[in-house]
Structure formats: C-alpha cells, structure tokens
Design an enzyme around this catalytic site. Sequence first.
Site, PDB file in Angstrom:
ATOM      1  N   ASP A 136      -1.483   6.508  16.433  1.00  0.00           N
ATOM      2  CA  ASP A 136      -2.015   5.205  16.874  1.00  0.00           C
ATOM      3  C   ASP A 136      -1.186   4.718  18.071  1.00  0.00           C
ATOM      4  OD1 ASP A 136       0.373   4.497  15.762  1.00  0.00           O
ATOM      5  OD2 ASP A 136      -0.434   2.914  14.468  1.00  0.00           O
TER       6      ASP A 136
ATOM      7  N   GLN B 238      -5.725  -3.605  14.603  1.00  0.00           N
ATOM      8  CA  GLN B 238      -5.748  -4.860  15.385  1.00  0.00           C
ATOM      9  C   GLN B 238      -5.171  -6.051  14.629  1.00  0.00           C
ATOM     10  OE1 GLN B 238      -7.879  -4.508  18.299  1.00  0.00           O
ATOM     11  NE2 GLN B 238      -9.374  -3.010  17.696  1.00  0.00           N
ATOM     12  N   THR B 239      -4.512  -5.831  13.502  1.00  0.00           N
ATOM     13  CA  THR B 239      -4.012  -6.967  12.722  1.00  0.00           C
ATOM     14  C   THR B 239      -2.584  -6.673  12.261  1.00  0.00           C
ATOM     15  OG1 THR B 239      -6.289  -7.201  11.933  1.00  0.00           O
ATOM     16  CG2 THR B 239      -4.637  -8.527  10.824  1.00  0.00           C
TER      17      THR B 239
ATOM     18  N   CYS C 188      18.644   3.125  17.320  1.00  0.00           N
ATOM     19  CA  CYS C 188      17.560   4.072  17.059  1.00  0.00           C
ATOM     20  C   CYS C 188      18.079   5.382  16.463  1.00  0.00           C
ATOM     21  CB  CYS C 188      16.819   4.352  18.368  1.00  0.00           C
ATOM     22  SG  CYS C 188      15.502   5.539  18.141  1.00  0.00           S
TER      23      CYS C 188
ATOM     24  N   LEU D 264      -9.984 -11.931   8.632  1.00  0.00           N
ATOM     25  CA  LEU D 264      -9.373 -10.753   9.264  1.00  0.00           C
ATOM     26  C   LEU D 264     -10.064 -10.409  10.580  1.00  0.00           C
ATOM     27  CD1 LEU D 264      -8.698  -8.197   6.382  1.00  0.00           C
ATOM     28  CD2 LEU D 264      -7.020  -9.131   7.958  1.00  0.00           C
ATOM     29  N   GLY D 265     -11.311 -10.888  10.752  1.00  0.00           N
ATOM     30  CA  GLY D 265     -12.039 -10.598  11.986  1.00  0.00           C
ATOM     31  C   GLY D 265     -12.490  -9.150  12.061  1.00  0.00           C
TER      32      GLY D 265
ATOM     33  N   TYR E 197      -7.231   8.705  13.863  1.00  0.00           N
ATOM     34  CA  TYR E 197      -5.977   8.127  13.356  1.00  0.00           C
ATOM     35  C   TYR E 197      -6.073   7.867  11.845  1.00  0.00           C
ATOM     36  CZ  TYR E 197      -2.641   4.816  11.730  1.00  0.00           C
ATOM     37  OH  TYR E 197      -1.699   4.220  10.942  1.00  0.00           O
TER      38      TYR E 197
ATOM     39  N   TRP F  30       0.821  -1.228   0.000  1.00  0.00           N
ATOM     40  CA  TRP F  30       0.000   0.000   0.000  1.00  0.00           C
ATOM     41  C   TRP F  30       0.845   1.263   0.000  1.00  0.00           C
ATOM     42  CZ3 TRP F  30      -0.494  -4.077   3.382  1.00  0.00           C
ATOM     43  CH2 TRP F  30       0.194  -3.963   4.595  1.00  0.00           C
ATOM     44  N   ARG F  31       2.186   1.094   0.098  1.00  0.00           N
ATOM     45  CA  ARG F  31       3.038   2.289   0.077  1.00  0.00           C
ATOM     46  C   ARG F  31       3.607   2.549  -1.317  1.00  0.00           C
ATOM     47  NH1 ARG F  31       6.347   1.437   5.468  1.00  0.00           N
ATOM     48  NH2 ARG F  31       4.817   2.216   6.930  1.00  0.00           N
TER      49      ARG F  31
ATOM     50  N   CYS G 244      15.841  11.321  22.740  1.00  0.00           N
ATOM     51  CA  CYS G 244      14.907  10.521  23.538  1.00  0.00           C
ATOM     52  C   CYS G 244      15.144  10.645  25.041  1.00  0.00           C
ATOM     53  CB  CYS G 244      15.007   9.056  23.113  1.00  0.00           C
ATOM     54  SG  CYS G 244      13.855   8.016  24.008  1.00  0.00           S
TER      55      CYS G 244
ATOM     56  N   GLU H  16      -5.172   0.890   6.032  1.00  0.00           N
ATOM     57  CA  GLU H  16      -5.205   1.337   7.430  1.00  0.00           C
ATOM     58  C   GLU H  16      -6.336   0.667   8.198  1.00  0.00           C
ATOM     59  OE1 GLU H  16      -3.013   2.836   9.052  1.00  0.00           O
ATOM     60  OE2 GLU H  16      -1.752   3.561   7.434  1.00  0.00           O
TER      61      GLU H  16
HETATM   62 FE1  SF4 Z   1      14.536   5.179  20.222  1.00  0.00          FE
HETATM   63 FE2  SF4 Z   1      13.803   6.166  22.568  1.00  0.00          FE
HETATM   64 FE3  SF4 Z   1      12.414   4.201  21.468  1.00  0.00          FE
HETATM   65 FE4  SF4 Z   1      14.849   3.738  22.451  1.00  0.00          FE
HETATM   66  S1  SF4 Z   1      13.030   4.339  23.606  1.00  0.00           S
HETATM   67  S2  SF4 Z   1      14.047   2.998  20.515  1.00  0.00           S
HETATM   68  S3  SF4 Z   1      15.896   5.630  21.937  1.00  0.00           S
HETATM   69  S4  SF4 Z   1      12.654   6.268  20.678  1.00  0.00           S
END
Ligand code: SF4
Length: 360
Positions: free
Chosen positions: A142, A46-47, A206, A84-85, A124, A28-29, A212, A41
């Site tokens: 979401d 739920q799937t 990440c 799919l329910g 969403y 779908w992208r 973060c 979407e």
């Molecule tokens: Fe990245 Fe923070 Fe998630 Fe760790 S907790 S994966 S650093 S967004």
Amino acid sequence: MFVKKIDKQEFQQDLLTWYDENKRDLPWRRERDPYKIWVSEIMLQQTKVDTVIPYFQRFMSLFPTVYDLAEADEETVLKAWEGLGYYSRARNLHQAVKEVKESYGGIVPKTETEVGNLKGVGPYTAGAILSIAYNIPAPAVDGNVMRVLSRIYANYDDIAKASTRKTFETVVREIISKERPSEFNQALMELGAMVCSPKNPACLLCPVQTHCSAKEEGVQDVLPIKAKKKAPTKRKMKAVIIRDQENNVLIERRPDTGLLAKLWQFPNIETDELNAIHSYIQTLGLDVELTRKVQEVKHVFSHIVWEIDVYEADVKSVENEELYDEQSKCHFISIEDINWYPFPVSHQKIIDGALIKKEE
Ligand code: SF4
C-alpha cells in the site's frame, strides 16, 4: 533502478525483531480470522487506525462471521458503515462476502486469483488477507509500504503509478520472510505508520536504518516521489430541511447507482440558484415556503468538493400521498427515527449542525 541490494536475512531479522517488540495492540491483530483481517483492511483504506477501531468493534459485534454479514440487509450494513465514508467499500464488501458464502462455503479463499477476484479486493487487500491470515508469502503493497521501500532502495519512480506498485510487489516477493510472511508484511506497514512517516521520518530510531539508501544519501525527505493529483472540482449544492405541521422532516433516497448510492439525504440538488431548489421541491409533490439559510456544509471527496447551502422550509401543502408512505423513496419521518437511516457524512453534518441543535 534498484542499484543497491539489501542483505535479505539481516533486513528481515532487524525488521521482525523490532516489530515483535513494538507492534501496536490492534483489535484485528488479536487473531488470524481472514474475515476480520479483510474487514479491517477495507475499513483502513483512506481512514486512520484510531478512527477505524470503534467502527471495527461495532461492525464485528453486529456481523461476527461471514454468514452474519452475508445475510444482513444492505441498509443495516450501510448504517453500520455510516461515518466511515466511501460507501462503495461497504457495498463491495457485502457483495463479496455473499459470494464467499455461496461459492466457497463461507471460507475466505486462499489463492491470489480467487481472493483477488472478490468484489472490492485489490492486490493490496488480497495480499494482506493471504499473508496476515493464511501466512502465505504474498506482497501487500500500500502507500505506506511504497514509501518505506522507495526510501530503502532510494527509488525515484512515481508511486502514484500502477507500474511502480507492481515493481514493489516484485521486490517484496523477493525480500519477504518465507517463515513469517504475516509478521513481515505487518512489520513493513507498522514501520511506515510509526517510524518512516511521510514527513520527518524518525531515521535515528529506525530498526532498518543500516539498510536504507535514502538515509545514507540524505534524501529521505525527498522520497517517495508522488505526482500531484488534480485539485478536486467544486460543486455548489443546495439542500433543504422541510418540516410539516407535525414537525416531521422529509428525506429522500439517492439513486441506486453512482456516488453514495441508496443512502438517504435531505432534498438536495446541484445548483447555485435558490429558485432551482424551490422548483425541485415542487416536483416532489409539495409546496413549501423557504424560510432561511441555516448552515453551510463543506464536504471533500477525493475528486470533488461539495459546498452545500442548507435551508429550512415549512410545508404549505402536500399533493403527493406517497410522501407519507415509508416504502417510498422520498417520505416524511419523525426526527426520533432519523438514526434508523444511513446518511452520507455531508448530511450527517446537517443532522448534527442544523437539525438536532435546533431541537435541543
Ligand atoms: Fe528508516 Fe530509511 Fe525510513 Fe529513515 S527513511 S525511517 S532510515 S526506512
């Protein structure tokens, strides 16, 4: 609540660079058709992605445009959704697509109000359609996105609450890339699916780890906060595979409204008493001999669990001629025709486990 501010520009750049290099190739992208984004979407609610892919491809080959789906009859749509329910998703989608055909000339509308008013389209899904298909900077928040944002901002609000989702929608409106809103929202979703997983997030891999707060404070395994749902209620059911002398089986259509509306099933009631199912069969207009229990099926919905004891029965006499009328809501069919009827997942388990196996 949101003590720390992130550097918006840097955050967008880190996230989008990672997404451009790592995004999955999902069917779908491959294009920005709002109808296809919408269907995907709804299916993804739920799937899991891997489960959705073959359903999505089959659905698109059956109903490639808004018009094809709007003009299809409901039973064909439910059949394509079978497995799919959560069938209300399919019914709402079908209704909403009809509205798009009738009120918007077959073009999925482009404003938050119009798209959000379509049946089954919540905030969403509306945000996902507007941003992914139309590149409008609308939030699409979401569970995945709330998890990521709870961690990035070290936010302890309960993500099960609607007010928390609204808070995060405000946050996304603030941090979303105005140049690439489509990719920004998809990148947040992808990060939640691939890196910032519910358990053991891969923080060292990440792309936004420097932004973060949860990682900085070492609380990524504590967040997000989500209040526990009540345990689902158990319901004892009894279902019967009733065969006539020609080996046809009896099926009945569920009521027009409520859980699993209009799907087909084997005669089935909620009871713990064998006598009760026997009496129920008599009300359908036939007398049977229950032979034996052949299967136990458990099916978990979000709020209830069905525990179904499945019995077999042979017909002794049929008093109701409508049971051989295929327009009737309860009628005999040959086993070869069973695939023409949409069944809920619980009764597909009966078809696969007790009906088909026995025929082999
Ligand atoms: Fe990245 Fe923070 Fe998630 Fe760790 S907790 S994966 S650093 S967004």
